[in-house]
Design a protein around this motif. Structure first.
Motif, PDB file in Angstrom:
ATOM      1  N   SER A 290      10.390  48.109  42.571  1.00 21.18           N
ATOM      2  CA  SER A 290      11.409  48.459  43.599  1.00 21.18           C
ATOM      3  C   SER A 290      11.796  50.250  43.673  1.00 21.18           C
ATOM      4  O   SER A 290      11.689  50.785  44.586  1.00 21.18           O
ATOM      5  N   SER A 291      12.311  50.657  42.395  1.00 21.90           N
ATOM      6  CA  SER A 291      12.772  51.901  42.396  1.00 21.90           C
ATOM      7  C   SER A 291      11.555  53.035  42.280  1.00 21.90           C
ATOM      8  O   SER A 291      11.456  54.025  43.148  1.00 21.90           O
ATOM      9  N   LEU A 292      10.588  52.543  41.853  1.00 19.25           N
ATOM     10  CA  LEU A 292       9.266  53.461  42.014  1.00 19.25           C
ATOM     11  C   LEU A 292       8.636  53.344  43.520  1.00 19.25           C
ATOM     12  O   LEU A 292       8.314  54.628  44.005  1.00 19.25           O
ATOM     13  N   ASN A 293       8.768  52.458  44.192  1.00 22.89           N
ATOM     14  CA  ASN A 293       8.394  52.259  45.697  1.00 22.89           C
ATOM     15  C   ASN A 293       9.175  53.334  46.375  1.00 22.89           C
ATOM     16  O   ASN A 293       8.491  54.232  47.041  1.00 22.89           O
ATOM     17  N   GLN A 294      10.607  53.273  46.395  1.00 26.20           N
ATOM     18  CA  GLN A 294      11.408  54.097  47.080  1.00 26.20           C
ATOM     19  C   GLN A 294      11.228  55.491  46.648  1.00 26.20           C
ATOM     20  O   GLN A 294      11.378  56.720  47.294  1.00 26.20           O
ATOM     21  N   GLY A 295      11.124  55.608  45.145  1.00 30.07           N
ATOM     22  CA  GLY A 295      11.263  57.171  44.505  1.00 30.07           C
ATOM     23  C   GLY A 295       9.849  57.844  44.946  1.00 30.07           C
ATOM     24  O   GLY A 295       9.917  59.116  45.321  1.00 30.07           O
ATOM     25  N   MET A 296       8.832  57.097  45.277  1.00 36.48           N
ATOM     26  CA  MET A 296       7.675  57.733  45.474  1.00 36.48           C
ATOM     27  C   MET A 296       7.414  58.058  46.857  1.00 36.48           C
ATOM     28  O   MET A 296       6.980  59.434  47.539  1.00 36.48           O
ATOM     29  N   GLN A 297       8.252  57.359  47.736  1.00 40.72           N
ATOM     30  CA  GLN A 297       8.372  57.623  49.108  1.00 40.72           C
ATOM     31  C   GLN A 297       9.233  58.924  49.309  1.00 40.72           C
ATOM     32  O   GLN A 297       8.576  59.912  50.138  1.00 40.72           O
ATOM     33  N   GLN A 298      10.308  59.096  48.724  1.00 43.64           N
ATOM     34  CA  GLN A 298      11.062  60.303  49.058  1.00 43.64           C
ATOM     35  C   GLN A 298      10.452  61.536  48.377  1.00 43.64           C
ATOM     36  O   GLN A 298      10.461  62.729  48.897  1.00 43.64           O
ATOM     37  N   LEU A 299       9.914  61.397  47.048  1.00 40.96           N
ATOM     38  CA  LEU A 299       9.232  62.620  46.435  1.00 40.96           C
ATOM     39  C   LEU A 299       8.169  62.912  47.103  1.00 40.96           C
ATOM     40  O   LEU A 299       7.821  64.158  47.344  1.00 40.96           O
TER      41      LEU A 299
END
Length: 490
Positions: A425-434
């Motif tokens: 979940s964190s990677l999913n959202q982190g990749m979107q923002q980055l």
């Protein structure tokens, strides 16, 4: 993947204590398990509203950018930091905050994050200098990073796998998909009627509603012992920030400028340090195992590339409609309604298409739509009208976005082992923002170079969007080649 979520029939609002329902207590004698509880729509709606305001905040400021630049004195390239500062902090720290949520509880972390986000929004609305606004955006990113991982973890904890979770996820994905487009409409209305400050102030009442709703309706999920990987979070955030800073300054300083070269050197050092730290840490913020096989790495990389192209579309749509077509902020917000309507229609149909054709075909079709729409929009020139130059691309981009987000999210979440759902979940959202921050940095660099070369406003935007076509093209290649259907993921 199969995970056994927590179900609860009650929660003490004053404490983060989970009260197990009867069907989870040990059965005695001839007791039989009770039927699965009904889906708690109020709790789902509150969690989706939380996600919605975090996504909207990435786009609501786009419409107000010309007014912000005039009021606070931003430079042409420096203006992009209003968007990228939020995305960088959000994307960099969301990886660490998922671990924090595992230790203290995702519900508690969400409440802390929304509180910081709301207070930072008040500071942003009161900003009188560029530095003050950027500081507020950084704090907003910190609050969003704390809150975001808990939304999906809590959503999965209050739903059972199958139709119940599918319904909840469809609402959640709809909130993500609509957030960017609704942010432009809302930003236009607020900027025209009340001033640019209200794209910040509007988060205050919504944040208060979320805080009360989560306290009353959403139970805490189980906690798990975890080690915080502060070094990994710092290295990833520093590396990406230095990379974006260098790219933003290329247009005005050139590739050989010492500041630009120094930024790239810091970026390389930060990303190398990230790999070294994560290889040795027992609980890394970026589990390298997600990237050792293309079938798991490809969907995550595609999730980074899709926002990279979409951020450019939203950013330059706001600049072109106001600076080239002479639209007011309200007209700019309303001009994106075709995109929103197309996205909504396809979002409602995506679950049926996935059931019939699978995630790979449905998601690939969506990425084709994004690719075609962005290429079409890159053909604009100063003589174009909205109907002749933007309406068609907006509709096509909306259709593509509606078909892309849900299948991509489903593949990423379903392929994660049960013990790493929070990390996914964190990677999913982190990749979107980055991805959004990196894509916007690249495209504003192209835009600045083209504008400096005498291309004019419309020509510089067209050049930047042409470069942006590479993002959905690469995402499509990765996803179509490597994505596995969720029914094949064990």
């Amino acid at each position: 993947m199969s995970t056994r979520p927590l179900q609860s029939s009650g929660h003490d609002p004053g404490h983060d204590r989970v009260i197990p329902p009867p069907h989870q207590r040990p059965a005695t004698g001839g007791d039989h398990p009770t039927a699965a509880p009904r889906l708690r729509y109020p709790a789902v709606i509150v969690l989706c509203l939380t996600q919605l305001i975090l996504v909207i905040d990435n786009s609501v400021v786009n419409v107000a950018l010309p007014q912000i630049r005039h009021a606070l004195g931003f430079s042409a390239t420096g203006l992009s930091w209003v968007v990228t500062s939020y995305a960088l902090v959000f994307g960099g720290l969301v990886l660490l905050s998922g671990k924090v949520g595992s230790i203290v509880g995702p519900r508690r972390t969400l409440l802390i994050g929304v509180s910081i986000f709301t207070a930072a929004s008040a500071l942003g609305g009161a900003a009188t200098t560029p530095a003050m606004l950027i500081a507020a955006r950084v704090l907003q990113g910190l609050g969003a990073a704390l809150a975001a991982p808990g939304t999906l973890v809590l959503l999965m904890s209050i739903t059972r796998p199958g139709p119940q979770r599918a319904r909840a996820m469809s609402v959640f994905v709809l909130a993500i998909g609509l957030g960017a487009a609704l942010g432009l409409v809302l930003g236009g209305v607020l900027t025209t009627s009340l001033g640019w400050e209200w794209v910040m102030f509007v988060n205050i009442p919504v944040g208060l509603v979320v805080l009360v709703g989560v306290r009353l309706l959403v139970p805490e999920a189980p906690r798990a012992p975890a080690r915080l990987d502060v070094g990994g979070a710092v290295a990833s955030t520093a590396g990406m920030t230095a990379l974006v800073y260098g790219l933003v300054n290329v247009a005005s300083h050139g590739w050989a400028d010492p500041v630009v070269l120094g930024s790239f050197a810091v970026s390389i050092a930060g990303l190398l340090a990230l790999v070294l730290i994560e290889r040795r840490h027992a609980a890394p913020v970026v589990p390298l195992g997600f990237f050792t096989r293309m079938r798991s790495a490809a969907p995550l990389l595609a999730m980074m590339l899709i926002p990279a192209g979409q951020a450019g579309f939203l950013y330059f749509a706001a600049l072109f409609t106001q600076n080239a077509l002479g639209f007011t902020p309200l007209q700019t917000g309303l001009s994106v309604l075709p995109f929103t309507a197309a996205l909504l229609v396809t979002n409602l149909l995506t679950s049926r298409l996935v059931t019939r054709h699978g995630e790979r075909i449905t998601g690939s079709l969506g990425m084709l739509g994004l690719l075609a729409g962005l290429w079409w929009m890159s053909r604009i020139d100063a003589a174009d009208t909205f109907a002749g130059g933007l309406l068609g691309p907006f509709v096509l981009l909306g259709l593509g976005a509606g078909l892309t987000v849900a299948p991509l999210t489903a593949v990423i979440m379903h392929q994660a082992p049960p013990a790493q759902v929070g990390a996914a979940s964190s990677l999913n959202q982190g990749m979107q923002q980055l991805g959004g921050a990196l894509g916007l940095a690249v495209l504003t660099t192209v835009y600045g170079s083209a504008a400096g070369g005498g291309a004019g406003e419309a020509g510089a935007i067209a050049t930047a969007l042409t470069a942006g076509v590479a993002f959905p093209l690469l995402a499509l290649t990765l996803f179509a080649t490597w994505a596995r259907p969720t029914t094949d993921i064990k």
